[in-house]
Design a protein around this motif. Structure first.
Motif, mmCIF file in Angstrom:
data_model
loop_
_atom_site.group_PDB
_atom_site.id
_atom_site.type_symbol
_atom_site.label_atom_id
_atom_site.label_comp_id
_atom_site.label_asym_id
_atom_site.label_seq_id
_atom_site.Cartn_x
_atom_site.Cartn_y
_atom_site.Cartn_z
ATOM 1 N N THR A 49 -11.392 -15.726 -1.084
ATOM 2 C CA THR A 49 -12.461 -15.148 0.144
ATOM 3 C C THR A 49 -12.060 -15.173 1.364
ATOM 4 O O THR A 49 -12.146 -13.746 1.812
ATOM 5 C CB THR A 49 -13.826 -15.573 -0.271
ATOM 6 N N TYR A 50 -10.560 -15.718 2.072
ATOM 7 C CA TYR A 50 -10.464 -15.992 3.519
ATOM 8 C C TYR A 50 -9.098 -14.700 3.377
ATOM 9 O O TYR A 50 -9.723 -13.400 3.686
ATOM 10 C CB TYR A 50 -10.219 -16.804 4.116
ATOM 11 N N PRO A 51 -8.287 -14.768 3.063
ATOM 12 C CA PRO A 51 -7.376 -14.117 2.774
ATOM 13 C C PRO A 51 -7.920 -12.627 2.324
ATOM 14 O O PRO A 51 -7.450 -11.682 2.638
ATOM 15 C CB PRO A 51 -5.889 -14.128 2.312
ATOM 16 N N LEU A 52 -9.161 -12.828 1.760
ATOM 17 C CA LEU A 52 -9.603 -10.993 0.707
ATOM 18 C C LEU A 52 -10.247 -10.126 2.312
ATOM 19 O O LEU A 52 -9.266 -9.650 2.417
ATOM 20 C CB LEU A 52 -10.209 -11.175 -0.194
ATOM 21 N N GLN A 53 -11.098 -11.398 2.912
ATOM 22 C CA GLN A 53 -11.510 -10.544 3.655
ATOM 23 C C GLN A 53 -10.887 -9.904 5.290
ATOM 24 O O GLN A 53 -10.618 -8.533 5.532
ATOM 25 C CB GLN A 53 -12.753 -11.400 4.421
ATOM 26 N N VAL B 153 -16.902 -2.684 4.764
ATOM 27 C CA VAL B 153 -17.218 -4.518 4.581
ATOM 28 C C VAL B 153 -17.862 -4.871 3.886
ATOM 29 O O VAL B 153 -17.768 -5.961 3.849
ATOM 30 C CB VAL B 153 -17.384 -4.085 6.271
ATOM 31 N N ILE B 154 -19.589 -3.969 3.930
ATOM 32 C CA ILE B 154 -20.138 -4.525 3.008
ATOM 33 C C ILE B 154 -19.681 -4.769 1.571
ATOM 34 O O ILE B 154 -19.583 -5.467 0.884
ATOM 35 C CB ILE B 154 -21.560 -3.607 2.640
ATOM 36 N N LEU B 155 -18.930 -3.968 0.880
ATOM 37 C CA LEU B 155 -18.444 -4.357 -0.769
ATOM 38 C C LEU B 155 -17.521 -5.451 -0.424
ATOM 39 O O LEU B 155 -17.827 -6.019 -1.168
ATOM 40 C CB LEU B 155 -17.902 -2.825 -0.898
ATOM 41 N N THR B 156 -16.805 -5.535 0.432
ATOM 42 C CA THR B 156 -15.679 -6.611 0.427
ATOM 43 C C THR B 156 -16.838 -8.178 0.833
ATOM 44 O O THR B 156 -16.196 -8.900 0.214
ATOM 45 C CB THR B 156 -15.115 -6.531 1.551
ATOM 46 N N GLN B 157 -17.663 -8.020 1.776
ATOM 47 C CA GLN B 157 -18.338 -8.979 2.003
ATOM 48 C C GLN B 157 -19.221 -9.613 0.471
ATOM 49 O O GLN B 157 -19.125 -10.745 -0.238
ATOM 50 C CB GLN B 157 -19.636 -8.571 2.257
ATOM 51 N N ILE B 158 -19.577 -8.285 -0.348
ATOM 52 C CA ILE B 158 -20.126 -8.619 -1.610
ATOM 53 C C ILE B 158 -19.483 -9.333 -2.634
ATOM 54 O O ILE B 158 -19.519 -10.214 -3.764
ATOM 55 C CB ILE B 158 -21.118 -7.597 -2.059
ATOM 56 N N ILE B 159 -17.640 -8.734 -2.597
ATOM 57 C CA ILE B 159 -17.190 -8.725 -3.823
ATOM 58 C C ILE B 159 -17.164 -10.594 -3.530
ATOM 59 O O ILE B 159 -16.140 -11.342 -4.200
ATOM 60 C CB ILE B 159 -15.617 -8.012 -3.725
ATOM 61 N N ALA B 160 -16.774 -10.757 -2.064
ATOM 62 C CA ALA B 160 -15.758 -12.373 -1.717
ATOM 63 C C ALA B 160 -17.588 -13.237 -1.793
ATOM 64 O O ALA B 160 -16.659 -14.176 -2.655
ATOM 65 C CB ALA B 160 -15.611 -12.012 -0.675
ATOM 66 N N PHE B 161 -18.599 -12.909 -1.893
ATOM 67 C CA PHE B 161 -19.154 -13.866 -2.524
ATOM 68 C C PHE B 161 -19.824 -13.955 -3.448
ATOM 69 O O PHE B 161 -19.688 -14.874 -3.986
ATOM 70 C CB PHE B 161 -20.981 -12.844 -1.589
ATOM 71 N N ILE C 141 0.836 -1.639 -0.349
ATOM 72 C CA ILE C 141 -0.122 0.156 0.001
ATOM 73 C C ILE C 141 0.769 1.086 0.108
ATOM 74 O O ILE C 141 2.277 0.752 0.764
ATOM 75 C CB ILE C 141 -1.412 -0.056 1.380
ATOM 76 N N PRO C 142 0.255 2.487 -0.271
ATOM 77 C CA PRO C 142 1.417 3.535 -0.442
ATOM 78 C C PRO C 142 0.740 4.215 0.967
ATOM 79 O O PRO C 142 -0.253 3.794 1.682
ATOM 80 C CB PRO C 142 0.641 4.656 -1.291
ATOM 81 N N LEU C 143 2.136 4.115 1.442
ATOM 82 C CA LEU C 143 2.299 5.175 3.061
ATOM 83 C C LEU C 143 1.167 6.519 2.693
ATOM 84 O O LEU C 143 2.003 7.526 3.639
ATOM 85 C CB LEU C 143 3.106 5.263 3.605
ATOM 86 N N ARG C 144 0.232 6.558 3.297
ATOM 87 C CA ARG C 144 -0.497 7.782 3.284
ATOM 88 C C ARG C 144 -2.359 7.393 3.434
ATOM 89 O O ARG C 144 -2.618 6.494 3.314
ATOM 90 C CB ARG C 144 -1.149 8.702 2.502
ATOM 91 N N PRO C 145 -3.226 8.124 4.038
ATOM 92 C CA PRO C 145 -4.656 7.110 4.190
ATOM 93 C C PRO C 145 -5.122 7.183 2.685
ATOM 94 O O PRO C 145 -4.794 7.546 1.332
ATOM 95 C CB PRO C 145 -5.176 9.169 4.369
ATOM 96 N N LEU C 146 -5.416 5.665 2.734
ATOM 97 C CA LEU C 146 -5.910 4.303 1.790
ATOM 98 C C LEU C 146 -7.692 5.176 1.611
ATOM 99 O O LEU C 146 -8.162 5.424 2.124
ATOM 100 C CB LEU C 146 -6.118 3.536 2.579
ATOM 101 N N GLY C 147 -7.765 4.901 -0.086
ATOM 102 C CA GLY C 147 -8.572 4.822 -0.707
ATOM 103 C C GLY C 147 -8.816 2.860 -0.779
ATOM 104 O O GLY C 147 -8.706 2.817 -0.176
ATOM 105 N N VAL C 148 -10.922 3.074 -1.069
ATOM 106 C CA VAL C 148 -10.886 2.336 -1.189
ATOM 107 C C VAL C 148 -10.354 0.791 -1.748
ATOM 108 O O VAL C 148 -9.946 0.224 -2.166
ATOM 109 C CB VAL C 148 -12.749 2.120 -2.094
ATOM 110 N N GLY C 149 -9.881 1.733 -3.063
ATOM 111 C CA GLY C 149 -9.316 0.515 -4.234
ATOM 112 C C GLY C 149 -7.866 0.676 -3.793
ATOM 113 O O GLY C 149 -7.361 0.216 -4.208
ATOM 114 N N ASP C 150 -7.192 1.737 -2.854
ATOM 115 C CA ASP C 150 -6.384 0.954 -2.916
ATOM 116 C C ASP C 150 -6.134 0.066 -1.201
ATOM 117 O O ASP C 150 -5.421 -1.143 -1.251
ATOM 118 C CB ASP C 150 -5.570 2.409 -1.471
ATOM 119 N N ILE C 151 -7.227 -0.095 -0.534
ATOM 120 C CA ILE C 151 -7.081 -0.919 0.094
ATOM 121 C C ILE C 151 -7.503 -2.435 -0.344
ATOM 122 O O ILE C 151 -7.016 -3.473 -0.174
ATOM 123 C CB ILE C 151 -8.357 -0.356 1.053
ATOM 124 N N LEU C 152 -8.487 -2.846 -1.512
ATOM 125 C CA LEU C 152 -8.534 -3.383 -2.384
ATOM 126 C C LEU C 152 -7.414 -4.245 -3.365
ATOM 127 O O LEU C 152 -7.255 -5.199 -3.028
ATOM 128 C CB LEU C 152 -9.667 -3.472 -3.188
#
Length: 435
Positions: A364-368, A310-318, A96-107
């Motif tokens: 999905t486990y390591p993604l979450q 969190v909800i977006l991650t659950q949807i993507i993982a599913f 990750i970049p060492l700054r506050p993260l966006g949604v894209g940075d986190i995924l």
């Protein structure tokens, strides 16, 4: 005729004492030793700029001033002007970049975590997924066999023993997943803490560092289950009380709708506020209650953003899990339904279903777990300016040429105190004590 000390009658404009072949003045500058005495000429008028209207684009340099001398200020009217100063890109030594993260940075960081440490992350995830998938696959095969007579004769009575076997396999699978996923979350979080700096960690090293946090991780899971199950038990008790009191169907329906909506809101709220507790328990070495309070504090001020991610991650993982496992589960189901109850068909179907469930879960486990860990890092960057601590450590590691194991201590606030708030000037964060 002049002797050089007077003026010539034919040259009345030459002053006394000046030669007729006097050199021209240097640049016609006032006060020059070669300038003829007399009033200085008027300086030339400065060039006139283009006419300025009442409106000027945001961030445009005034006329006559070079654009590169203007600091970059992001405005609401589009991209910065040509030649403006662009902020330098953030350091990115790891996932990750060492700054506050966006949604894209986190995924993206969660995906890079799997790619940067495939043996540790995907290998451990595959083991955990397989342990839970095998009894689940056996239970599904038995359930499909119980459905086969019903397809041939809809009036046939279902085999109760088969359904009991199915439930037993599912319960065993959930129990194994409870243990395996809890341990896997802690190990992946420890790997993530090193991967932020670009370092790698073997599965054995990650387990050694996480082993002491296992009781805390199970304590967190138990506390979360109690927090979620107690209100559910209370709602069920209300329904029994209404039924015993002879309440009408309409009253029970209204109470049920209100209770379900209230419980869903409660579950989302509590789960979101406590989602960072495992990361705090592993990386900061906190206890159960302290980790829960730490997560509650970090999520404050960013609840809706955290809930959305969190909800977006659950949807993507599913979706990813279903996409990877569906072909195998479908093939196993056809083998059971068309295999005439042969042992070979049962074994092949169980293997196919187990492979499909394992393949989906190992992604999905390591993604979450990765998203939750990076959410924890993002919240610390935003609320404690923790990115300044990480940047200082990354600079020192770059100077040394390698990522030392002591980088794991950076996540402990007792070793690296919280930096300034995000509204304070940069460059005043807590330095890395190992530098």
């Amino acid at each position: 005729m002049s002797d050089g000390h007077g003026s010539s009658p034919g040259d009345p404009g030459t002053p006394t004492g000046w030669a007729s072949n006097q050199p021209p003045p240097y640049g016609n500058a006032q006060g020059s030793p070669w300038t003829a005495p007399g009033p200085a000429p008027d300086p030339p008028a400065p060039p006139q700029g283009p006419p300025q209207g009442p409106w000027q684009p945001h961030g445009q340099a005034p006329y006559g001033q070079p654009p590169h001398q203007q600091p970059y200020q992001q405005g609401p009217y589009g991209p910065p002007p040509y030649g403006a100063h662009m902020p330098p890109p953030a350091m990115r030594p790891g996932i990750i970049p060492l700054r506050p993260l966006g949604v894209g940075d986190i995924l993206d960081g969660a995906i890079k975590l799997m790619r940067s440490n495939p043996k540790s992350v995907l290998g451990l995830s595959a083991i955990a997924a397989a342990l839970g998938a095998i009894p689940l696959a056996i239970g599904q095969v038995i359930a499909l066999e119980s459905i086969t007579p019903l397809l041939e004769n809809p009036n046939a009575a279902p085999d109760e023993g088969s359904f009991l076997s199915q439930y037993g396999g599912s319960l065993l699978s959930y129990a194994i997943q409870f243990v395996a996923v809890t341990l896997l979350t802690g190990v992946i979080t420890r790997i993530l803490g090193r991967a932020v700096f670009g370092g790698k960690m073997t599965a054995g090293e990650a387990w050694t560092l996480t082993r002491s946090r296992v009781p805390t991780l199970f304590g967190l899971v138990v506390v979360n289950l109690v927090i979620l199950l107690v209100p559910m038990a209370m709602i069920i008790g209300v329904f029994f009380a209404l039924g015993s009191a002879g309440a009408g169907v309409g009253v029970i329906a209204i109470v049920g709708v209100v209770a379900v909506l209230a419980y869903v809101a409660y579950a989302f709220f509590v789960s979101t506020r406590l989602v960072l507790a495992p990361a705090a328990a592993v990386l900061e070495r906190r206890g159960v209650v302290d980790s829960l309070l730490r997560s509650w504090h970090l999520v404050s001020g960013g609840f809706w953003r955290t809930l959305g991610i969190v909800i977006l991650t659950q949807i993507i993982a599913f979706l990813v899990g279903q996409l990877l496992s569906f072909p195998f589960v479908l093939g196993g189901s056809f083998l059971v339904l068309l295999g005439e109850s042969s042992d070979g068909a049962r074994i092949a179907a169980a293997i196919l279903i187990a492979v499909g469930v394992t393949l989906g879960s190992m992604i999905t486990y390591p993604l979450q777990a990765g998203v939750n860990g990076l959410l924890y890092a993002d919240r610390r960057m935003r609320s404690e300016a923790f990115d300044l601590v990480l940047q200082t450590a990354a600079i020192e590691q770059r100077r040394q040429g390698w990522v030392h194991a002591s980088a794991d201590d950076l996540w402990d606030p007792s070793i690296t105190p919280a930096g300034p708030a995000r509204h304070e000037p940069p460059g005043q964060g807590a330095p890395w004590p190992h530098s």
